[in-house]
Design an enzyme around this catalytic site. Structure first.
Site, PDB file in Angstrom:
ATOM      1  N   SER A   7       1.169  -1.390  -0.039  1.00  0.00           N
ATOM      2  CA  SER A   7       0.443  -0.447  -0.124  1.00  0.00           C
ATOM      3  C   SER A   7       0.915   1.499  -0.176  1.00  0.00           C
ATOM      4  CB  SER A   7      -1.490   0.162   0.818  1.00  0.00           C
ATOM      5  OG  SER A   7      -1.318  -0.890   1.280  1.00  0.00           O
ATOM      6  N   HIS A  12       0.363  15.310  -2.728  1.00  0.00           N
ATOM      7  CA  HIS A  12       0.426  15.594  -3.853  1.00  0.00           C
ATOM      8  C   HIS A  12       0.788  17.582  -3.453  1.00  0.00           C
ATOM      9  CE1 HIS A  12       1.320  12.687  -6.279  1.00  0.00           C
ATOM     10  NE2 HIS A  12       0.635  12.056  -5.413  1.00  0.00           N
ATOM     11  N   CYS A  27      -4.486  -2.314   0.454  1.00  0.00           N
ATOM     12  CA  CYS A  27      -4.888  -3.598  -0.380  1.00  0.00           C
ATOM     13  C   CYS A  27      -5.905  -4.811   0.907  1.00  0.00           C
ATOM     14  CB  CYS A  27      -3.867  -4.844  -0.080  1.00  0.00           C
ATOM     15  SG  CYS A  27      -2.715  -3.691  -1.945  1.00  0.00           S
TER      16      CYS A  27
END
Length: 78
Positions: A7, A12, A27
């Protein structure tokens, strides 16, 4: 970026616009990505936020294949 077993979480940023986009990929059925998003929104003092969530399916061709991470790392495609 935080890399986790199978994972990751990445942020950003566009500080000049006061904007950040966060990706939380996890996951397994035991994870709680929505909780991670809530904590991040609070810690980043988000004025507003939007959560988009979707489930990815494992391709049937590899769903039952035993994977060995050490072999994956040494393969040309890995």
């Amino acid at each position: 970026m935080a890399l986790l077993a199978e994972s990751h979480i990445s942020i950003h940023t566009w500080p000049e616009s006061g904007y950040a986009a966060v990706d939380v990929f996890t996951c397994g059925d035991h994870t709680m990505p929505e909780m991670a998003c809530q904590v991040l929104a609070e810690e980043l003092s988000a004025g507003n936020h939007k959560l988009t969530s979707f489930r990815r399916e494992t391709p049937s061709a590899i769903a039952d294949v035993q994977r060995d991470p050490s072999l994956m790392a040494s393969s040309p495609a890995g």
